[in-house]
Write an enzyme that holds these catalytic residues in place. Sequence first.
Site, PDB file in Angstrom:
ATOM      1  CG  ASP A   1      -6.414  12.641   7.113  1.00 40.92           C
ATOM      2  OD1 ASP A   1      -6.712  12.495   8.311  1.00 40.92           O
ATOM      3  OD2 ASP A   1      -5.936  11.712   6.439  1.00 40.92           O
TER       4      ASP A   1
ATOM      5  CE  LYS B   1      -3.647   6.998   1.342  1.00 40.48           C
ATOM      6  NZ  LYS B   1      -3.850   8.094   2.289  1.00 40.48           N
TER       7      LYS B   1
ATOM      8  CG  HIS C   1      -2.118   0.773   1.160  1.00 42.05           C
ATOM      9  ND1 HIS C   1      -3.127   0.536   0.238  1.00 42.05           N
ATOM     10  CD2 HIS C   1      -2.535   1.850   1.883  1.00 42.05           C
ATOM     11  CE1 HIS C   1      -4.099   1.419   0.401  1.00 42.05           C
ATOM     12  NE2 HIS C   1      -3.753   2.226   1.395  1.00 42.05           N
TER      13      HIS C   1
ATOM     14  CD  GLU D   1     -10.222   7.208   4.565  1.00 44.96           C
ATOM     15  OE1 GLU D   1      -9.963   7.531   3.404  1.00 44.96           O
ATOM     16  OE2 GLU D   1      -9.554   7.608   5.547  1.00 44.96           O
TER      17      GLU D   1
ATOM     18  CE  LYS E   1      -7.904   9.505   8.549  1.00 45.96           C
ATOM     19  NZ  LYS E   1      -6.533   9.402   8.030  1.00 45.96           N
TER      20      LYS E   1
ATOM     21  CD  GLU F   1      -7.839  12.167   2.856  1.00 48.08           C
ATOM     22  OE1 GLU F   1      -8.531  11.587   1.997  1.00 48.08           O
ATOM     23  OE2 GLU F   1      -7.500  11.639   3.925  1.00 48.08           O
TER      24      GLU F   1
ATOM     25  CE  LYS G   1      -7.508   8.273   1.386  1.00 47.96           C
ATOM     26  NZ  LYS G   1      -7.899   8.831   2.688  1.00 47.96           N
TER      27      LYS G   1
ATOM     28  CG  ASP H   1      -4.866  11.248   1.512  1.00 46.81           C
ATOM     29  OD1 ASP H   1      -4.315  12.356   1.701  1.00 46.81           O
ATOM     30  OD2 ASP H   1      -5.119  10.440   2.436  1.00 46.81           O
TER      31      ASP H   1
HETATM   32  O1  LIG Z   1      -6.120   8.998   4.966  1.00 44.04           O
HETATM   33  C1  LIG Z   1      -5.006   8.594   5.176  1.00 44.04           C
HETATM   34  O2  LIG Z   1      -4.106   9.396   5.079  1.00 44.04           O
HETATM   35  C2  LIG Z   1      -4.693   7.195   5.621  1.00 44.04           C
HETATM   36  C3  LIG Z   1      -5.385   6.082   5.004  1.00 44.04           C
HETATM   37  C4  LIG Z   1      -6.781   6.118   4.701  1.00 44.04           C
HETATM   38  C5  LIG Z   1      -7.000   5.375   3.603  1.00 44.04           C
HETATM   39  C6  LIG Z   1      -5.769   4.983   3.110  1.00 44.04           C
HETATM   40  O3  LIG Z   1      -5.539   4.293   2.131  1.00 44.04           O
HETATM   41  O4  LIG Z   1      -4.796   5.497   3.886  1.00 44.04           O
HETATM   42 MN   LIG Z   2      -5.581  11.083   4.485  1.00 46.08          MN
END
Ligand SMILES: O=C(O)C[C@H]1C=CC(=O)O1
Ligand SMILES: [Mn+2]
Length: 388
Positions: free
Chosen positions: A249, A169, A22, A327, A273, A224, A167, A198
């Site tokens: 976040d 990254k 991941h 999520e 969160k 994000e 989402k 994000d």
């Molecule tokens: O939001 C984050 O930064 C952390 C997290 C949430 C989903 C994901 O894949 O990583």
């Molecule tokens: Mn995040």
Amino acid sequence: MQASAIERVETIVLDVPTIRPHVLSVATMQSQTVVLVRLHCADGVEGVGEGTTIGGLSYGGESPEGIKLAIDAYFAPLLIGADTTRPAVIMDRLRRSIIDNRFAKNAVETALLDIQGKRLGVPVSELLGGRIRDRLPVLWTLASGDTAQDIAEAEAMIASGRHAAFKLKIGKRPVQDDVAHVAAIKRALGARASIRVDVNQAWSEAAAKRALPLLAEAGVDLVEQPIRAHATAGMARLTAMGLIPIMADEALHGPESGYALACGQAADVFALKIAQAGGLTEAKRLAGVAQSAGVALYGGTMLEGPVGTIASAQLFATLPEIEFGTELFGPLLLTEELLVEPLHYADGCLSVPSGPGLGVQLNEDAIAALRRDRDSRTSVITPKLVAG
Ligand SMILES: O=C(O)C[C@H]1C=CC(=O)O1
Ligand SMILES: [Mn+2]
């Protein structure tokens, strides 16, 4: 000791492999470290909570090992003998005695509410004002690090009906490469999927200003934490561009930080969160700040296992509006099942358990197999056996 008093505090570190790497801008995860906190009462009632973060110390100031240490050394003496029928009294005492350590506080509060729910015969949601929904929409994060693999993964998710929002990254590669990656995925999926990104704080404000029009053009629905958590004025300038909703976040550390962000008009959306807020009641207060300020909500995760995921779900189920969904897919990223009865994901939603407390039961065999101290526990036993 009173029957409802805490007799023993147990903290367990589990290392659980992920189904694939991941890839975040701050870390690449090959496994997730889950810290479980079990509070054992004198009458045999037990509550469980979870303190989990991402990538050791690369995401925030609390590591899994630090969470365990803080609870063992500093929380436990305050918890032993405390009356669990008064969880708010216990949390008030902890907050007065212990600064920060929000992830550890969340784990303990989760376990206390699990106990209270079990004693009263109601789900944790009913201790937090009462649930409004039994199912929560859940997106999936595409973070394999490879565009073609991400598209194939999304197609499989859409085909199975498990998710229709994703989402991505980004923030690890140059802006133009990230934008090309996002645009390719959105082009492939089109109107069949909502795409959000994000950045995990990776961009400068200048880079974010360059990226936002391109991401808007590509059809991205939400951005994000594009820049550093403390850069409130910068977040406000990006929000004021009005191109794509901007979500905070890492900038959110509970209701006070949410109030400051809302006053500074520094986000359109808050990622709620429970760990970052310092517990479920603090997260509920943060949700109240957002609701009062007209900031939209999103149910976030620290990629927790099933305990933290369901604790979050019990809270999110009480919110009147959760405009951007959640999520809460953490357990689906893990190769191992930590519960006796797996969580129910279907039609893009997670079902919120309706049993007392969290409504989940740990799979003790899985816990024993995954706990980090399993070898040292074995070696404590082995010499005795050899000697005997
Ligand atoms: O939001 C984050 O930064 C952390 C997290 C949430 C989903 C994901 O894949 O990583
Ligand atoms: Mn995040």
